[in-house]
Design a protein around this motif. Sequence first.
Motif, short mmCIF file in Angstrom:
data_model
loop_
_atom_site.label_atom_id
_atom_site.label_comp_id
_atom_site.label_asym_id
_atom_site.label_seq_id
_atom_site.Cartn_x
_atom_site.Cartn_y
_atom_site.Cartn_z
N PRO A 62 20.51 4.89 -4.63
CA PRO A 62 19.61 5.84 -4.17
C PRO A 62 20.60 7.19 -4.41
N ILE A 63 20.39 8.79 -4.99
CA ILE A 63 20.98 9.54 -5.25
C ILE A 63 20.95 11.19 -4.95
N VAL A 64 21.67 11.97 -4.93
CA VAL A 64 21.86 13.67 -3.79
C VAL A 64 22.05 14.09 -5.29
N ILE A 65 21.63 15.11 -5.47
CA ILE A 65 22.27 16.29 -6.48
C ILE A 65 21.68 17.77 -5.79
N ILE A 66 23.33 18.27 -5.97
CA ILE A 66 22.85 19.68 -5.47
C ILE A 66 23.11 20.89 -6.68
N SER A 67 22.87 21.92 -6.63
CA SER A 67 22.53 22.59 -7.57
C SER A 67 22.55 23.68 -7.17
N SER A 68 23.19 24.79 -7.86
CA SER A 68 23.74 26.23 -7.56
C SER A 68 23.74 27.00 -8.97
N ASP A 69 23.05 27.93 -8.41
CA ASP A 69 23.62 29.83 -9.54
C ASP A 69 24.14 30.26 -9.31
N LEU A 70 24.91 29.61 -8.53
CA LEU A 70 26.50 30.46 -8.00
C LEU A 70 27.23 30.20 -8.58
N ILE A 71 27.10 28.60 -10.00
CA ILE A 71 28.08 28.32 -11.16
C ILE A 71 27.80 28.31 -12.32
N ASP A 72 28.16 28.53 -13.36
CA ASP A 72 28.05 28.16 -13.97
C ASP A 72 27.24 26.89 -14.90
#
Length: 143
Positions: A62-72
Amino acid sequence: MVAYGFKRWFSPQIQDGTKTHTIRGHRRRHAHQGEELQLFEGMRSLHCRKIIPDPICVAVLPIVIISSDLIDCGIAYIEIDGLPLHRDEIEPFAVSDGFSPDRLRGIAPAALVASTARETMGRFWRSTQPGSRFEGVLIRWRS
């Protein structure tokens, strides 16, 4: 046997053995450990081709990835099999997943390629995944 499709820019890395895993969303059936995989470029197209002879699945985690536009860098967090990667481990993981800018420059869309693998992976994830949280599986193989 389960088949997986890849963007053409990942094929050279699969062929030379530097990319030995894929990240996929949940679906009805994924490969099982010990099962052969089929890896294709251009699946469901006239240009479909098998990338390498059928490798063996060695792990499905199992894998969880969290992406964000708030960090480069785009990728804020990765957790594999319940264990979070340390921030210093995310860049090497992104490289092993095929997002090294040096390997993609000239063959992947220019807007995708950034200065680091982590940022390149972040651009890819934000452009292909809805929302900021992804949950799926990491499928590893050996040739």
